[in-house]
Design a protein around this motif. Structure first.
Motif, PDB file in Angstrom:
ATOM      1  N   ASP A   1      -8.079  -4.184  -0.872  1.00 54.18           N
ATOM      2  CA  ASP A   1      -8.820  -3.548  -1.961  1.00 54.18           C
ATOM      3  C   ASP A   1      -8.059  -2.387  -2.597  1.00 54.18           C
ATOM      4  OD1 ASP A   1      -9.031  -2.141   0.350  1.00 54.18           O
ATOM      5  OD2 ASP A   1     -11.190  -2.485   0.605  1.00 54.18           O
ATOM      6  N   PHE A   2      -6.897  -2.054  -2.022  1.00 55.61           N
ATOM      7  CA  PHE A   2      -6.073  -1.009  -2.620  1.00 55.61           C
ATOM      8  C   PHE A   2      -5.178  -1.574  -3.726  1.00 55.61           C
ATOM      9  CE2 PHE A   2      -4.580  -2.676   1.373  1.00 55.61           C
ATOM     10  CZ  PHE A   2      -3.338  -3.178   1.054  1.00 55.61           C
ATOM     11  N   LEU A   3      -5.204  -2.909  -3.896  1.00 59.65           N
ATOM     12  CA  LEU A   3      -4.424  -3.539  -4.957  1.00 59.65           C
ATOM     13  C   LEU A   3      -5.355  -3.965  -6.091  1.00 59.65           C
ATOM     14  CD1 LEU A   3      -2.083  -5.781  -2.752  1.00 59.65           C
ATOM     15  CD2 LEU A   3      -1.506  -3.612  -3.841  1.00 59.65           C
ATOM     16  N   GLU A   4      -4.760  -4.339  -7.218  1.00 60.57           N
ATOM     17  CA  GLU A   4      -5.558  -4.756  -8.364  1.00 60.57           C
ATOM     18  C   GLU A   4      -5.481  -6.264  -8.529  1.00 60.57           C
ATOM     19  OE1 GLU A   4      -4.120  -2.701 -11.792  1.00 60.57           O
ATOM     20  OE2 GLU A   4      -4.355  -0.736 -10.852  1.00 60.57           O
ATOM     21  N   VAL A   5      -6.462  -6.823  -9.212  1.00 58.12           N
ATOM     22  CA  VAL A   5      -6.390  -8.250  -9.533  1.00 58.12           C
ATOM     23  C   VAL A   5      -5.151  -8.466 -10.400  1.00 58.12           C
ATOM     24  CG1 VAL A   5      -7.494 -10.165 -10.732  1.00 58.12           C
ATOM     25  CG2 VAL A   5      -8.876  -8.552  -9.410  1.00 58.12           C
TER      26      VAL A   5
ATOM     27  N   LYS B   1       0.835  -1.203   0.000  1.00 55.96           N
ATOM     28  CA  LYS B   1       0.000   0.000   0.000  1.00 55.96           C
ATOM     29  C   LYS B   1       0.873   1.257   0.000  1.00 55.96           C
ATOM     30  CE  LYS B   1      -4.088   1.738   2.341  1.00 55.96           C
ATOM     31  NZ  LYS B   1      -4.964   1.586   3.502  1.00 55.96           N
ATOM     32  N   ARG B   2       1.906   1.245   0.849  1.00 54.88           N
ATOM     33  CA  ARG B   2       2.789   2.405   0.950  1.00 54.88           C
ATOM     34  C   ARG B   2       3.489   2.677  -0.373  1.00 54.88           C
ATOM     35  NH1 ARG B   2       8.193   3.967   2.186  1.00 54.88           N
ATOM     36  NH2 ARG B   2       8.933   1.832   1.865  1.00 54.88           N
TER      37      ARG B   2
ATOM     38  N   TRP C   1       0.134  -5.160  -7.506  1.00 57.02           N
ATOM     39  CA  TRP C   1      -0.056  -6.448  -6.827  1.00 57.02           C
ATOM     40  C   TRP C   1       1.290  -6.993  -6.365  1.00 57.02           C
ATOM     41  CZ3 TRP C   1       1.836 -10.799  -9.678  1.00 57.02           C
ATOM     42  CH2 TRP C   1       2.010 -10.602 -11.056  1.00 57.02           C
ATOM     43  N   ILE C   2       1.254  -8.146  -5.696  1.00 56.12           N
ATOM     44  CA  ILE C   2       2.470  -8.680  -5.085  1.00 56.12           C
ATOM     45  C   ILE C   2       2.827 -10.017  -5.736  1.00 56.12           C
ATOM     46  CG2 ILE C   2       3.618  -9.235  -2.901  1.00 56.12           C
ATOM     47  CD1 ILE C   2       1.320  -7.828  -1.452  1.00 56.12           C
ATOM     48  N   LEU C   3       4.096 -10.174  -5.994  1.00 54.46           N
ATOM     49  CA  LEU C   3       4.598 -11.449  -6.494  1.00 54.46           C
ATOM     50  C   LEU C   3       5.389 -12.086  -5.356  1.00 54.46           C
ATOM     51  CD1 LEU C   3       4.856 -13.231  -9.036  1.00 54.46           C
ATOM     52  CD2 LEU C   3       6.886 -11.920  -9.667  1.00 54.46           C
TER      53      LEU C   3
ATOM     54  N   SER D   1      -8.479 -12.099  -4.934  1.00 50.86           N
ATOM     55  CA  SER D   1      -8.714 -11.426  -3.663  1.00 50.86           C
ATOM     56  C   SER D   1      -7.423 -11.181  -2.880  1.00 50.86           C
ATOM     57  CB  SER D   1      -9.697 -12.229  -2.817  1.00 50.86           C
ATOM     58  OG  SER D   1      -9.998 -11.538  -1.633  1.00 50.86           O
ATOM     59  N   THR D   2      -6.528 -12.177  -2.839  1.00 48.68           N
ATOM     60  CA  THR D   2      -5.268 -11.957  -2.101  1.00 48.68           C
ATOM     61  C   THR D   2      -4.351 -11.017  -2.850  1.00 48.68           C
ATOM     62  OG1 THR D   2      -4.317 -13.883  -3.167  1.00 48.68           O
ATOM     63  CG2 THR D   2      -5.110 -14.197  -0.938  1.00 48.68           C
ATOM     64  N   LYS D   3      -4.482 -10.957  -4.169  1.00 50.99           N
ATOM     65  CA  LYS D   3      -3.643 -10.112  -5.021  1.00 50.99           C
ATOM     66  C   LYS D   3      -2.179 -10.524  -4.939  1.00 50.99           C
ATOM     67  CE  LYS D   3      -7.216  -7.064  -5.310  1.00 50.99           C
ATOM     68  NZ  LYS D   3      -8.155  -7.457  -4.288  1.00 50.99           N
ATOM     69  N   MET D   4      -1.960 -11.787  -4.745  1.00 52.22           N
ATOM     70  CA  MET D   4      -0.577 -12.254  -4.636  1.00 52.22           C
ATOM     71  C   MET D   4      -0.405 -13.528  -5.444  1.00 52.22           C
ATOM     72  SD  MET D   4       1.761 -12.117  -1.322  1.00 52.22           S
ATOM     73  CE  MET D   4       3.473 -12.624  -1.338  1.00 52.22           C
ATOM     74  N   VAL D   5       0.616 -13.537  -6.307  1.00 53.58           N
ATOM     75  CA  VAL D   5       0.838 -14.649  -7.231  1.00 53.58           C
ATOM     76  C   VAL D   5       2.152 -15.340  -6.892  1.00 53.58           C
ATOM     77  CG1 VAL D   5       1.240 -15.237  -9.660  1.00 53.58           C
ATOM     78  CG2 VAL D   5      -0.473 -13.506  -9.061  1.00 53.58           C
TER      79      VAL D   5
END
Lengths: 187, 361, 559
Positions: free
Chosen positions: C346-350, C315-316, C321-323, C365-369
């Motif tokens: 919800d501040f991240l994207e799919v 967020k900061r 999104w996060i890998l 939903s987790t936005k993490m792959v």
């Protein structure tokens, strides 16, 4: 019948006794599992005991027992027992159990045929086997301590080295987990 | 100790029923009062227990995944063992409950050395599964055809089950396989418990008691049907009266064995909600089996999720700011730059990067 | 093993006759090599955990809090209400024994209390003895027992001898998961301050510095820079990643162990090269520099406290999104806990792959792959230039790490990658892989140094399967997607199956990657000469271009 022939004739009962003795060094609840489960992957300990005792027996009976081969077979059992809940004596005691098993199964026949001398010779071989086992056990334990040190080194050495605290860069040889002699012992 | 106590307990139970009926003539107590009490205990206990379970939260989505996840479109997911949809979960539960799939998974590879060559064969250790599944299904069949004692006219289905059950058309009265299998399997499960040291080691009284109890029920039942040939009309008169809530003890005498049988059944019913037999409803509520595995796609909500103390970025930067600046890492607040900016003009401070907003909720 | 050697008659006396006592009457013996050290006082204080003190598991007095019994009872009661899993698993076990021989610690140690059912009974017996009427009155007869200090010691010994690998739960007809029970037991032990150091200290370090060794931000960066030098030396490519950069498209988070420990660093180098190869717009974070979550081995609360950094940092920095990198339990936490605890994000994207355009709906939903999902997608869309023959000296097998296998179901993705980056891939026997996989023996905080013998027992079943493919197919490389595996396997392999090495999947990817502007890849990421390795497996040497032949890895080979 020669001593060798006698051994071969009673092979399965001797091995049975020997395996039983080894397995019974474990708690009863475990012993059954070790004996019964045939799957070498679900039951690696039991499988090692069963196959390697037979290999050792075959080597000893063949007469021209090869030290290196014996080392290999012994190693597979001892390597496991060296990390289990055994005192050193208990970990290795199973080798002498072979004497007991042979004596128990052959005693009568040997007396009848006057082959007691042969039995003594055989027991001497087992004594030597114990010495071999002792060397393996010690090398396993040494290796554990070696590996403990290696792990610590791997964990921190790079960090210390890079942060400048560690200035002497150990050469590749010493970073190898095993010393040369250990490698040879295992070969 | 566990075994003997359990066996004795069942024998004592039988003795109580015998003494109560044959000795003291307490047929009403054993034929009416106790069965009613037991059934009430069963249903009340069961419902209360399941409600208690239900009140316990499911904070996290923790299914055990036993197959490929659904990720990239060209990788085939395993929609039963790793179910992302409700349908998948239903299928998983269906196989779990009706075929005891996890128990069936108890396979092993048989490895042997033959003629000096290793031979691998897909063997299996299915005995536990076989005993368990035969035990449960025969129990179900026995329960179902007992309905004939509580219904008039006897439903067609019960007749069909009976016909199938008596397939071998052996003996008179016709031998019903299910009862025999039930007792045999209870025996097999008991034998397994006694003979395998590690299973014996883990077994408690509460493992042996239900087995003996069910064997007791089965054996008394079989004796009644095939050996003593008890007065079946009288029994049905009693059971029907129980079913319609107008309990009457029939005029014709009923063998005390019947009372022993019904007493053991009563004990089983009453014991059920307080014992491991609750695995029957429990299997449906197991969070490692009955949840979908799509928790990365759809958020699972924890009803008691509470805020916790975290270490925020601001606190972190506060601890290491100088080191970070020295190492050329970007920071939110650079005192040197800020001072310089303040000197350069008052409004420069306004232009500072927006204050870090990530405060914990 | 410091026990004095017994005399022959003593051996005869103890030999072959294990104690036949009921399990409730046998107590664990804390022997060196078998148990884990107690957490140091400062580590508990650092994160505000109860009862910090100096103590040792071999002490007679563990200095438990005055009202420890009340704390334990209250702790159990509270968890029964909060976790249906716990409540149900306490109630419905029928002790059928299907799980008994499924635990790697039981198989390797032969200690009956390592049978999952019994491990659970250690707690279940207290539940019955303290909470159930029958257990209170009938005691042992109803399977109940009283809470004593001995019980706490036993819990400490056995619940820190479970790696929470969930293998038993696969075979349980009711899905009873020993990991779940171990998690509860450890939470309760933590209420008394009974924690192991290899979990407690990393937790404190992660909390304050972001990684488990406690590396400060500049050291973290320096470590990465050294790896960049190595990459340049071996591949001729200079990479310039960014740290804590706002506005990057992605944030990449991986276990910190891979930044400095062998052989994890090679996987780390692999990430750097892969992302450079595809021109990914991403950044590293020194604040959220730990993907692994030792809080998971402490309590749900501690897991949440540590995990919160991931979303907070994303967020900061304002990423999309996060890998996430290769890690076992990190992915269990991300898959089954993170969004619930610290979401909604919800501040991240799919997540959508910026390279292939693939939308990762499964992590909407987790936005993490997961890096393996990401890489498999890249390969499938032909976005990587790969030369798998560069790994021809390797004969590779794959170890499914427990958590990605049984807490996520990521089975095919790493295999797809491996089959594309190397030519010799062999599976271990089916009952030892995928959902049946055997644990490395060091998960859940058990990869400390002091308990090496215990770990070796736990690792035996896995190593036994490796030995099998080594004998059969000449396998010499054990690939995995877990940092704990990479920490644990080197010693295990050296002891059980010498000659087999261990690596992360991404290390093999990077070795096969044809980078833009690279020099002839005479060296792999480990700095080993490829022709030496080829010689070991009787492959003909590669003729390198003239100017490079026989040379040292060139210092100036930059451009």
């Amino acid at each position: 019948m020669t001593f060798q022939e006698l051994l071969l004739k009673h092979k399965s009962s001797i091995l049975g006794d020997w395996v039983k003795a080894i397995v019974e060094t474990y708690p009863a609840e475990t012993a059954r599992f070790l004996r019964q489960s045939k799957d070498q992957f679900a039951n690696p300990v039991g499988a090692a005991i069963k196959t390697e005792t037979e290999h050792i027996f075959d080597q000893l009976v063949s007469g021209g027992a090869e030290r290196q081969e014996l080392d290999k077979f012994l190693d597979r059992i001892i390597r496991i027992r060296a990390v289990q809940d055994f005192t050193p004596a208990l970990a290795l005691g199973f080798i002498y159990d072979l004497k007991r098993a042979v004596r128990r199964r052959l005693e009568k026949d040997l007396k009848q045929q006057g082959l007691e001398e042969e039995l003594l010779k055989f027991e001497e071989t087992v004594d030597n086997l114990m010495l071999q086992g002792f060397a393996i056990y010690v090398s396993c334990r040494e290796q554990i301590y070696d590996l403990k040190a290696m792990e610590m080194r791997n964990l921190y050495a790079k960090v210390l080295e890079r942060s400048g605290i560690f200035t002497v860069v150990p050469d590749q040889e010493t970073l190898e987990p095993l010393s040369e002699t250990d490698e040879q012992n295992k070969a | 100790m566990h075994v003997i106590f359990s066996l004795l307990a069942v024998i004592v139970l039988i003795a109580i029923a015998y003494a109560g009926v044959a000795g003291a003539g307490m047929t009403y107590l054993f034929g009416v009062v106790i069965p009613y009490a037991a059934v009430i205990t069963f249903f009340l206990g069961l419902i209360l227990k399941v409600l208690k379970w239900g009140r316990s939260a499911v904070p996290f989505n923790i299914p055990t995944t036993c197959g490929q996840q659904k990720s990239l479109p060209w990788i085939k997911p395993n929609s039963v063992d790793n179910p992302t949809s409700t349908g998948g979960v239903l299928a998983r539960m269906f196989f779990e409950v009706l075929t005891m799939r996890s128990l069936f998974r108890n396979t092993k590879l048989d490895y042997r050395v033959a003629h000096g060559q290793p031979v691998i064969r897909q063997g299996s250790e299915k005995f536990l599964w076989l005993f368990a599944i035969l035990f449960h299904y025969s129990f179900l069949v026995v329960l179902l055809w007992h309905l004939r004692f509580f219904m008039e006219p006897v439903p067609k289905l019960v007749g069909v089950i009976e016909a199938l059950d008596g397939f071998f058309e052996f003996g008179l009265p016709q031998l019903l396989l299910s009862g025999v299998i039930l007792v045999a399997m209870a025996g097999a499960l008991l034998d397994r418990r006694l003979r395998m040291p590690n299973i014996r080691y883990i077994s408690l009284t509460s493992d042996y008691f239900p087995l003996f109890l069910i064997m007791g029920i089965g054996i008394t039942g079989i004796l009644m049907r095939y050996l003593l040939r008890v007065d079946i009309t009288a029994i049905k008169e009693l059971t029907m009266s129980l079913a319609v809530m107008k309990p009457v003890i029939p005029q014709a005498p009923i063998d005390p064995l019947f009372y022993a049988h019904i007493f053991l059944v009563s004990v089983l019913f009453a014991y059920f909600p307080f014992s491991k037999l609750m695995h029957m409803p429990g299997v449906f509520m197991s969070p490692t089996r009955n949840l979908t595995t799509n928790s990365r796609e759809v958020r699972h909500v924890n009803p008691w999720n509470y805020p916790v103390k975290t270490h925020t970025y601001d606190e972190y930067e506060e601890d290491f700011r100088d080191l970070m600046i020295e190492a050329g890492l970007p920071v939110e607040h650079n005192p040197a730059e800020e001072a310089a900016a303040a000197e350069g003009g008052g409004e420069a401070a306004e232009a500072e990067p927006e204050a870090p907003e990530e405060k914990k909720e | 093993m410091a026990n004095p050697t017994p005399k022959p008659e003593q051996i005869a006396a103890v030999d072959h006759k294990p104690p036949a006592a009921d399990w409730m009457d046998t107590k664990p013996e804390f022997k060196p090599g078998m148990f884990l050290y107690a957490v140091r006082k400062e580590s508990l204080e650092g994160v505000g955990q109860p009862n910090p003190r100096d103590w040792n598991p071999t002490d007679a007095d563990w200095k438990l809090p005055a009202d420890w019994k009340g704390i334990v009872r209250e702790g159990i009661k509270e968890r029964l209400q909060r976790f249906r899993s716990f409540q149900i698993f306490m109630d419905i076990c029928v002790r059928c024994g299907a799980c008994a021989d499924k635990c790697h610690f039981f198989i390797g140690s032969g200690d009956p209390k390592n049978m999952p059912v019994l491990r659970a009974e250690l707690l279940r017996s207290i539940y019955r003895g303290e909470f159930k009427v029958a257990g209170k009155i009938l005691g042992k007869l109803a399977g109940g027992r009283k809470l004593t200090e001995e019980v706490i010691k036993e819990w400490f010994y056995y619940y820190f001898q479970c790696t929470e690998c969930r293998r038993c739960s696969v075979y349980c007809p009711y899905g009873i998961d020993t990991a779940e029970i171990t998690i509860m037991a450890r939470e309760i032990l933590n209420l008394l301050g009974c924690q192991i150091d290899w979990v407690g200290t990393p937790v404190n370090n992660c909390f304050h510095t972001g990684n488990h060794l406690g590396l400060k931000p500049h050291t973290y960066k320096e470590n990465v820079e050294y790896l960049l030098d190595d990459i340049e030396e071996y591949s001729g490519v200079r990479i310039n990643p960014s740290f804590n950069r706002k506005g990057a498209e992605l944030l990449f988070i991986t276990p910190s162990g891979d930044v400095f420990a062998d052989p994890g660093i090679f996987t780390f180098m692999g990430y750097l090269m892969l992302f450079d190869h595809i021109g990914l717009d991403y950044t590293w974070s020194t604040y959220a520099s730990e993907g692994g979550n030792f809080g998971f081995f402490t309590s749900h609360e501690m897991m949440k406290r540590l995990n919160a950094k991931m979303y907070a940092e994303a967020k900061r920095l304002g990423v999309k999104w996060i890998l996430g990198g290769e890690c076992g339990h990190m992915w269990r936490v991300i898959t089954q806990y993170m969004d619930t605890m610290n979401g909604p994000a919800d501040f991240l994207e799919v997540p959508v792959s910026p390279i292939t355009g693939t939308r990762f709906q499964n992590s909407a939903s987790t936005k993490m792959v997961h890096i393996s999902e990401f890489t498999a997608d890249l390969i499938h869309n032909n976005k990587l230039k790969l030369d798998p023959s560069r790994n021809d000296h390797l004969r590779v097998t794959f170890h499914d790490s427990c958590n990605p296998a049984r807490g996520m179901g990521m089975l095919e993705e790493p295999r797809y990658i491996l089959n594309n980056v190397c030519n010799n891939f062999f599976e271990m026997p089916p009952q030892t892989i995928r959902e049946n996989t055997f644990c490395c023996g060091g998960g859940a905080g058990l990869n400390a140094g002091e308990n090496m013998e215990m770990r070796f027992r736990g690792g035996l079943p896995r190593m036994n399967a490796v030995q099998y493919v080594k004998d059969r197919h000449g396998v010499n490389m054990l690939a995995c997607v877990c940092a704990v595996d990479r920490a644990v396997f080197p010693a295990h392999l050296e002891y059980w199956v010498p000659g087999v090495k261990n690596c992360g999947v991404t290390e093999l990817v990077a070795n096969a990657l044809v980078m833009d502007g690279e020099i002839p890849r005479q060296y792999n990421l480990r700095g080993e000469e490829v022709n030496d390795l080829r010689e070991e497996v009787d492959l003909p040497p590669i003729q390198w271009p003239e100017e490079e032949e026989g040379g040292e890895p060139s210092e100036e080979g930059g451009e």
